[in-house]
Structures are given as structure tokens and as C-alpha cells.
Design an enzyme around this catalytic site. Structure first.
Site, PDB file in Angstrom:
ATOM      1  N   LYS A  16       1.811  50.742  49.016  1.00 28.23           N
ATOM      2  CA  LYS A  16       1.217  51.415  47.600  1.00 28.23           C
ATOM      3  C   LYS A  16       0.080  52.544  47.631  1.00 28.23           C
ATOM      4  O   LYS A  16       0.564  53.510  47.086  1.00 28.23           O
ATOM      5  CB  LYS A  16       0.731  50.398  46.596  1.00 28.23           C
ATOM      6  CG  LYS A  16       1.681  49.079  46.181  1.00 28.23           C
ATOM      7  CD  LYS A  16       0.988  48.434  45.031  1.00 28.23           C
ATOM      8  CE  LYS A  16      -0.292  47.781  45.433  1.00 28.23           C
ATOM      9  NZ  LYS A  16      -0.284  46.944  46.576  1.00 28.23           N
ATOM     10  N   SER A  17      -0.763  52.286  48.412  1.00 24.87           N
ATOM     11  CA  SER A  17      -1.533  53.340  48.813  1.00 24.87           C
ATOM     12  C   SER A  17      -0.996  54.765  49.462  1.00 24.87           C
ATOM     13  O   SER A  17      -1.454  55.660  48.927  1.00 24.87           O
ATOM     14  CB  SER A  17      -3.164  52.839  49.541  1.00 24.87           C
ATOM     15  OG  SER A  17      -3.543  51.954  48.944  1.00 24.87           O
ATOM     16  N   LYS A  38      -8.044  53.091  40.408  1.00 28.56           N
ATOM     17  CA  LYS A  38      -7.642  51.773  40.743  1.00 28.56           C
ATOM     18  C   LYS A  38      -8.618  50.700  39.913  1.00 28.56           C
ATOM     19  O   LYS A  38     -10.019  50.891  40.331  1.00 28.56           O
ATOM     20  CB  LYS A  38      -7.776  51.480  42.172  1.00 28.56           C
ATOM     21  CG  LYS A  38      -7.118  50.143  42.679  1.00 28.56           C
ATOM     22  CD  LYS A  38      -6.804  50.343  44.064  1.00 28.56           C
ATOM     23  CE  LYS A  38      -6.277  48.991  44.441  1.00 28.56           C
ATOM     24  NZ  LYS A  38      -5.417  48.855  45.663  1.00 28.56           N
TER      25      LYS A  38
END
EC number: 6.3.3.3
Length: 238
Positions: A16-17, A38
Site C-alpha cells: 500500500k505504501s 494516514k
């Protein structure tokens, strides 16, 4: 143009990052005043008295965003466990009100916010039952779902998409990570995910070279952004 997008995954460690960094870079390179957010990050790196949110640092540095960590990540934990447990152990539980306040502050400075989740859709953020699904609905964002390309992804992706429908979350598109056109399973997985779920795979990210989030190494990531970018991807984000 929508106000942002939420990047979630079928599991932890699906990329995801890295995908968030790619998408934010593409947005900003196309003239969109976008930033990263986040709600909670665990497994931060300790440098002296400071906790460095490795994922957030990687995304900001790659996309060229200059922001303070506490502005974009309200809750930062050192222990690498689910946010609800990290908050309990470290005595700093995730606060829904604090998340919403920080998010709204960021919206005043940017036109578009890319929000990265922690793990998948059913991740408890605190002990009061506040989950990632609730955060997505509170922020009123559509979701980009990051999935693995390999064996098992049809099941994991389909379960995530079915659950999203049940709780009123719209999956805008799917990104397959670690994809190879030479792998027959990857190719078939992509077709089956679209067929079973009436979904759209908006990007297929191949294995990257020299990319290390923790050590802030970008490898061939910028080259891959340029190669993979299309107006269709931008359309799905906007």
C-alpha cells in the site's frame, strides 16, 4: 474533482505504501495539489527521542511533499502491531475526533488528500470498536484496493470487495502488485477478479527493483510511475 481517495489493501504488507507513493507522485506531476494522510501507523522507526513513520516518510519524500509528520499521521506507534493494540500498549489510543480534526485541517491546505489505511478494511483502530471501514465512511471516500497478483488473490480480493459492498464502501478500482504478464496465474487472476466482482483493475505494478521503504530507497519507482501512468488512472483517482 473528488476531494481524495482511500488506499486500502486485502492484507498487511501488500504494498500500500509504495502504491500510495506512486499515486501521489502521479497526481502531483499532473498539477493536482495533493497530500498524504494516514490515521494511525505502527512499527515506526526510533531515532533518538523521535519516532519516524517509515511509510509516511517514504511517500512524502518520493512525491516531493514537505509536511510535518504529526500533521499527516495523528497516531504514530513504535510497536509493529494493529493500531488498537499499539495504542493500548503505548498508552495513546486512537481518537476518532483527533483523526477527523487533523484530516480537516489538511484539507484546508490541499485540494486532494490520498489516505492510506492500515492493513485491510476490517482493522480495529481502537478498543471502542472504531474500524478502518468506519474511518472510510467518516471521510466519505472511495477506495483503491491494493491486492497481490499471485495465487490466493481472487479469494482475498473478492472477499474484500463483497465486504465493502455490505458496509456501503465503493471500491473505485483494484491495483495488482507484483504482477507479471509472463505468469499465467497472474494474468488469469486479473481476468477473474474483474469477471467475478464486476471490478476494474486500474493498474498492474510489476516487481520493483531497488525499492526499500524503511531505508528510503526508491530504486526504479519513478521510472515505473512514468511507464504505468495513463489518463485512465488519473480519471479513476479524480
Amino acid at each position: 474533482m473528488r476531494s481524495g481517495i482511500f488506499v486500502s489493501g486485502t492484507d498487511t504488507d501488500v504494498g500500500k505504501s509504495v502504491v500510495s507513493a506512486m499515486l501521489l507522485y502521479m497526481l502531483r506531476e499532473n498539477g493536482i495539489n495533493a497530500c498524504y494522510f494516514k490515521a494511525a501507523l505502527s512499527g515506526a522507526l526510533r531515532e533518538g527521542d523521535m519516532l519516524i513513520p517509515g511509510d509516511g516518510r517514504f511517500v512524502l519524500e518520493f512525491a516531493g511533499v514537505k509536511e510535518k509528520y504529526d500533521r499527516i499521521i495523528p497516531h504514530i506507534y513504535e510497536i509493529p502491531v494493529s493500531p488498537h493494540l499499539a495504542g493500548r500498549i503505548e498508552g495513546n489510543r486512537v481518537s476518532r475526533d483527533e483523526i477527523i480534526r487533523k484530516y480537516n485541517e489538511l484539507k484546508e491546505a490541499y485540494d486532494y488528500i490520498l489516505v492510506e489505511g492500515a492493513g485491510g478494511l476490517i482493522v480495529p483502530l481502537n478498543d471502542q470498536g472504531y474500524m478502518t471501514r468506519d474511518l472510510i465512511n467518516d471521510l466519505e471516500l472511495d477506495v483503491i484496493l491494493v491486492s497481490r497478483a499471485g495465487v490466493g488473490t481472487i479469494n482475498h480480493t473478492s472477499l474484500s470487495m463483497e465486504y465493502a459492498k455490505d458496509v456501503g464502501i465503493n471500491i473505485q478500482g483494484v491495483i495488482l502488485n507484483g504482477y507479471s504478464e509472463e505468469n499465467v496465474a497472474h494474468v488469469d487472476n486479473a481476468k477473474m477478479i474483474e469477471k467475478i466482482n464486476d471490478a476494474k483493475i486500474i493498474m498492474k505494478v510489476p516487481e520493483l527493483i531497488g525499492v526499500d521503504v524503511e531505508n528510503l530507497e526508491f530504486g526504479n519507482l519513478k521510472e515505473m510511475c512514468i511507464k504505468l501512468f495513463s489518463e485512465e488512472i488519473l480519471k479513476e483517482l479524480k
